[in-house]
Design an enzyme around this catalytic site. Sequence first.
Site, PDB file in Angstrom:
ATOM      1  N   GLY A   1      18.231 -33.426  33.656  1.00 36.03           N
ATOM      2  CA  GLY A   1      18.547 -31.996  33.550  1.00 36.03           C
ATOM      3  C   GLY A   1      17.473 -31.135  34.191  1.00 36.03           C
ATOM      4  O   GLY A   1      16.297 -31.231  33.822  1.00 36.03           O
TER       5      GLY A   1
ATOM      6  N   ILE B   1      14.055 -26.075  30.454  1.00 36.03           N
ATOM      7  CA  ILE B   1      13.232 -26.965  29.619  1.00 36.03           C
ATOM      8  C   ILE B   1      12.828 -28.214  30.409  1.00 36.03           C
ATOM      9  O   ILE B   1      11.660 -28.624  30.393  1.00 36.03           O
ATOM     10  CB  ILE B   1      13.987 -27.327  28.315  1.00 36.03           C
ATOM     11  CG1 ILE B   1      14.129 -26.071  27.442  1.00 36.03           C
ATOM     12  CG2 ILE B   1      13.264 -28.430  27.541  1.00 36.03           C
ATOM     13  CD1 ILE B   1      14.947 -26.241  26.193  1.00 36.03           C
TER      14      ILE B   1
ATOM     15  N   GLU C   1      19.731 -34.151  38.308  1.00 43.25           N
ATOM     16  CA  GLU C   1      20.562 -32.986  37.968  1.00 43.25           C
ATOM     17  C   GLU C   1      21.946 -33.179  38.585  1.00 43.25           C
ATOM     18  O   GLU C   1      22.057 -33.501  39.774  1.00 43.25           O
ATOM     19  CB  GLU C   1      19.883 -31.717  38.510  1.00 43.25           C
ATOM     20  CG  GLU C   1      20.750 -30.474  38.542  1.00 43.25           C
ATOM     21  CD  GLU C   1      21.293 -30.088  37.165  1.00 43.25           C
ATOM     22  OE1 GLU C   1      20.502 -29.949  36.220  1.00 43.25           O
ATOM     23  OE2 GLU C   1      22.532 -29.939  37.048  1.00 43.25           O
TER      24      GLU C   1
ATOM     25  N   GLY D   1      20.545 -29.344  27.826  1.00 48.43           N
ATOM     26  CA  GLY D   1      21.033 -28.119  27.209  1.00 48.43           C
ATOM     27  C   GLY D   1      20.936 -28.160  25.694  1.00 48.43           C
ATOM     28  O   GLY D   1      20.418 -29.122  25.108  1.00 48.43           O
TER      29      GLY D   1
ATOM     30  N   ALA E   1      14.583 -16.498  23.176  1.00 40.59           N
ATOM     31  CA  ALA E   1      13.969 -15.924  21.990  1.00 40.59           C
ATOM     32  C   ALA E   1      14.061 -14.398  21.963  1.00 40.59           C
ATOM     33  O   ALA E   1      14.401 -13.800  20.936  1.00 40.59           O
ATOM     34  CB  ALA E   1      12.510 -16.358  21.924  1.00 40.59           C
TER      35      ALA E   1
ATOM     36  N   HIS F   1      -3.312  -1.042  43.397  1.00 37.04           N
ATOM     37  CA  HIS F   1      -3.666  -2.014  44.432  1.00 37.04           C
ATOM     38  C   HIS F   1      -5.033  -2.602  44.133  1.00 37.04           C
ATOM     39  O   HIS F   1      -5.936  -1.864  43.759  1.00 37.04           O
ATOM     40  CB  HIS F   1      -3.714  -1.310  45.795  1.00 37.04           C
ATOM     41  CG  HIS F   1      -4.159  -2.204  46.906  1.00 37.04           C
ATOM     42  ND1 HIS F   1      -3.337  -3.160  47.449  1.00 37.04           N
ATOM     43  CD2 HIS F   1      -5.362  -2.305  47.543  1.00 37.04           C
ATOM     44  CE1 HIS F   1      -3.996  -3.804  48.397  1.00 37.04           C
ATOM     45  NE2 HIS F   1      -5.223  -3.308  48.483  1.00 37.04           N
TER      46      HIS F   1
HETATM   47  P1  FAD Z   1      15.953 -20.691  16.106  1.00 28.32           P
HETATM   48  O1  FAD Z   1      14.643 -20.351  16.676  1.00 28.32           O
HETATM   49  O2  FAD Z   1      16.595 -21.966  16.480  1.00 28.32           O
HETATM   50  O3  FAD Z   1      15.768 -20.602  14.532  1.00 28.32           O
HETATM   51  C1  FAD Z   1      16.775 -20.966  13.665  1.00 28.32           C
HETATM   52  C2  FAD Z   1      16.159 -21.397  12.367  1.00 28.32           C
HETATM   53  O4  FAD Z   1      17.198 -21.544  11.408  1.00 28.32           O
HETATM   54  C3  FAD Z   1      15.469 -22.758  12.455  1.00 28.32           C
HETATM   55  O5  FAD Z   1      14.140 -22.653  12.023  1.00 28.32           O
HETATM   56  C4  FAD Z   1      16.282 -23.651  11.532  1.00 28.32           C
HETATM   57  O6  FAD Z   1      15.466 -24.570  10.821  1.00 28.32           O
HETATM   58  C5  FAD Z   1      16.900 -22.640  10.571  1.00 28.32           C
HETATM   59  N1  FAD Z   1      18.148 -23.111   9.993  1.00 28.32           N
HETATM   60  C6  FAD Z   1      19.248 -23.547  10.655  1.00 28.32           C
HETATM   61  N2  FAD Z   1      20.232 -23.855   9.787  1.00 28.32           N
HETATM   62  C7  FAD Z   1      19.726 -23.627   8.556  1.00 28.32           C
HETATM   63  C8  FAD Z   1      20.252 -23.772   7.241  1.00 28.32           C
HETATM   64  N3  FAD Z   1      21.488 -24.207   7.024  1.00 28.32           N
HETATM   65  N4  FAD Z   1      19.462 -23.446   6.196  1.00 28.32           N
HETATM   66  C9  FAD Z   1      18.193 -22.996   6.400  1.00 28.32           C
HETATM   67  N5  FAD Z   1      17.652 -22.851   7.604  1.00 28.32           N
HETATM   68  C10 FAD Z   1      18.404 -23.151   8.670  1.00 28.32           C
HETATM   69  N6  FAD Z   1      13.145 -19.038  24.811  1.00 28.32           N
HETATM   70  C11 FAD Z   1      12.492 -18.063  25.448  1.00 28.32           C
HETATM   71  O7  FAD Z   1      12.912 -16.914  25.385  1.00 28.32           O
HETATM   72  N7  FAD Z   1      11.355 -18.321  26.153  1.00 28.32           N
HETATM   73  C12 FAD Z   1      10.844 -19.567  26.261  1.00 28.32           C
HETATM   74  O8  FAD Z   1       9.816 -19.767  26.899  1.00 28.32           O
HETATM   75  C13 FAD Z   1      11.518 -20.618  25.620  1.00 28.32           C
HETATM   76  N8  FAD Z   1      11.039 -21.866  25.677  1.00 28.32           N
HETATM   77  C14 FAD Z   1      11.690 -22.866  25.022  1.00 28.32           C
HETATM   78  C15 FAD Z   1      11.172 -24.145  25.096  1.00 28.32           C
HETATM   79  C16 FAD Z   1      11.796 -25.176  24.429  1.00 28.32           C
HETATM   80  C17 FAD Z   1      11.223 -26.566  24.524  1.00 28.32           C
HETATM   81  C18 FAD Z   1      12.949 -24.915  23.640  1.00 28.32           C
HETATM   82  C19 FAD Z   1      13.625 -26.014  22.872  1.00 28.32           C
HETATM   83  C20 FAD Z   1      13.463 -23.646  23.556  1.00 28.32           C
HETATM   84  C21 FAD Z   1      12.843 -22.610  24.250  1.00 28.32           C
HETATM   85  N9  FAD Z   1      13.337 -21.301  24.205  1.00 28.32           N
HETATM   86  C22 FAD Z   1      12.689 -20.313  24.884  1.00 28.32           C
HETATM   87  C23 FAD Z   1      14.551 -20.956  23.449  1.00 28.32           C
HETATM   88  C24 FAD Z   1      14.191 -20.313  22.106  1.00 28.32           C
HETATM   89  O9  FAD Z   1      13.380 -21.187  21.370  1.00 28.32           O
HETATM   90  C25 FAD Z   1      15.450 -19.980  21.342  1.00 28.32           C
HETATM   91  O10 FAD Z   1      16.295 -19.186  22.144  1.00 28.32           O
HETATM   92  C26 FAD Z   1      15.130 -19.205  20.071  1.00 28.32           C
HETATM   93  O11 FAD Z   1      14.293 -19.959  19.221  1.00 28.32           O
HETATM   94  C27 FAD Z   1      16.411 -18.834  19.330  1.00 28.32           C
HETATM   95  O12 FAD Z   1      16.085 -18.118  18.192  1.00 28.32           O
HETATM   96  P2  FAD Z   1      17.043 -18.095  16.920  1.00 28.32           P
HETATM   97  O13 FAD Z   1      16.364 -17.223  15.934  1.00 28.32           O
HETATM   98  O14 FAD Z   1      18.424 -17.791  17.321  1.00 28.32           O
HETATM   99  O15 FAD Z   1      17.074 -19.592  16.394  1.00 28.32           O
END
Ligand code: FAD
Length: 469
Positions: A185, A189, A208, A275, A323, A448
Site C-alpha cells: 500500500g 501510512i 501498490e 487503508g 485527526a 524573505h
Molecule cells: P480515533 O483516534 O480512532 O479514536 C477513537 C477512540 O475510540 C479510540 O481510542 C478507541 O479506543 C475508542 N473506542 C472505539 N470504540 C469504543 C468503544 N466501544 N468503547 C470505548 N471506546 C471506544 N491523521 C492526521 O491527521 N495526521 C497524521 O499525521 C496522521 N498519521 C497517522 C498515522 C498512523 C500510523 C495512523 C494509523 C493514523 C494516522 N492519522 C493521521 C489518522 C488519525 O489518527 C485519525 O484520523 C484520527 O485518530 C481519528 O480520530 P477519531 O477521534 O475519529 O478516532
Amino acid sequence: MANSRYDLAIIGSGPGGYVAAIRAAQLKMKVAVVERDRPGGVCLNWGCIPSKALLNSAEVMEEIRGAAKEHGIQTGEITVDFKRVIQRSRDVADKLQRGVRFLFKKNKIDLFEANATIAGPHILALSQAEGKPAPTVATIEADKLMIAAGSGERLFPGMQIGDGVMTSKEALVHDRIPASIIVIGAGAIGLEIGYFYQAFGSQVTIIELEKQMLPGFDAEIAEELRRNFVRRKVTVLLGHGYKSMQKVGDKWSVTVSVDGAEKTLEAENVLIAVGRVALSTNLGLEKVGIEVERGFIKVDDSFRTTAKTIYAIGDVIRPPLLAHKASAEGVAAVEIMAGVREPGFDLLSIAGCIYCEPEVATVGLSEAEAKARGIEVKVGKFPFSALGKAIATNSTQGFVKLVVSSQYGEVVGCQIIGNHATDLISEVVLGKTLEATNVEFGKTVHPHPTMSEAIMQAALAADGEAIDI
Ligand code: FAD
C-alpha cells in the site's frame, strides 16, 4: 465518580471525541467520555504523534548521514540504538496522553475507562475493557450521545498479524530495524513508515495496486514523490496487486499480480498499509436504528445519526480519515448542538498531509478534479529550486501548484511537495476559507527568505507574473 445524568456522553477519546468533549464543556455542558484504550485515541497513541516522532528520528539520521558532510561537519561512525528511537516515540505519546487526562480534569469532564455500547437513545452500557479494572458504573445516561469510535486497520482476507507481519500499530513498537521489508500500500501510512525504515537502512519495497503512489492525489505530485523514493533506492512497484503471503524459512514471500502474471517478492518483514475501516460494529447501533453506509455511520449536516439523540463524528463517519478533520467535526457538532453554529461542514478545506521526505500537502481540488467538476481553472506552479531559502537550506526538491478558478480568480486548491509542505499548506487553507483570490495571495508580501514565498510566486505564476522564474 458521580453517575448523574450528563448533557453529553461520548464514545471514544481520540482527536474527535476529546476535542468535542472540551468544546462541549466550554459551552457549559456536563460531559462524560468513555474510552476503552488510552485517552487521545489512535492519533496520540498509535497514529499521528508517535509516527511523527519516529519520522523526526529518521530526519535526524538523514541530516547526520547526508547533509552534515555538505556543511563541512565531520561525524564519526554512526550507530543507532533503535530501541531508544522507539522508546522516545512512546514517551512522546505517553506525555500527550497524560495531557488529555489533565485537560479532562481541568474541564471537569468525567472519563470512564471502559468499553461502551449503546443501550438506548440516552444510555451507554459500560463493560470491562481489556487491561482495565471493571467500570465503576454499569450505565451512563445523557441527553445526547456522540459516537467518536474512530477506525482500525484494514486487512485483506487471509492476512494475519504477527511473526514479522505488521500493521502500523505493531510497527510503532517494533524495536528492530528490518533488513528488508515489503510495504503493501502506497498511501500516507505506507509511505511514511516505508520512508522511516529506509532512512534507518532497511531495503524497502513498496507495492501498490494503482498506477500511482498516493492514489487519488494529483498525478504530478505523486510522480515527483515516486522519483524521490526511487532516488533513495526504495523499490516502488506500481500496478502490483497483493495476492497472498507465506513464511518461507525466516522470510516472508509475498505473491503479487502484475499485468495478469504473478511474481513473488521476499523480505524479513511485511507492513500492511492498505487503508483503515470505520469501527462501526459492536456498538449496538441496530438497537437504536442507526444506519451505516459502506461501514461508515450516516450523519446529516448537523452530525446527527438516523437516531435523533445520537451524533457521530471523525473517522467513524467518513473520509478523509484525518485527526484535524475529526477534531473540527467534533467542535462543529457540539456547537451546532448548542445552537451557536449553523449546520454544515466544508470537507474541501481539510488539508491532507504526508510527512515523508519530501513532504506532501494538499487542500481542495486538484486541476484534474476541478476540470471533472466543470470548473474552468488556471494553474500557477513554482519550483522550490528557484527560491533563495530553499537553496540556502538544501530544500530545492518539489514545487507548489495553485489551482485557481479562471472566472473569479479564487483559489480552489493547492498541492505542495517539498520540505515543510505540511506547514506551508495552512496559509492556503486560510486563504481558501476566506475565498481569497490568487491576486490577493500574490499581493500579500511574504517575508524573505522563506519557503512560503513559493506560494506567493505560484499565485503570481497563475497570471504569468511570477518574478523569480
Ligand atoms: P480515533 O483516534 O480512532 O479514536 C477513537 C477512540 O475510540 C479510540 O481510542 C478507541 O479506543 C475508542 N473506542 C472505539 N470504540 C469504543 C468503544 N466501544 N468503547 C470505548 N471506546 C471506544 N491523521 C492526521 O491527521 N495526521 C497524521 O499525521 C496522521 N498519521 C497517522 C498515522 C498512523 C500510523 C495512523 C494509523 C493514523 C494516522 N492519522 C493521521 C489518522 C488519525 O489518527 C485519525 O484520523 C484520527 O485518530 C481519528 O480520530 P477519531 O477521534 O475519529 O478516532
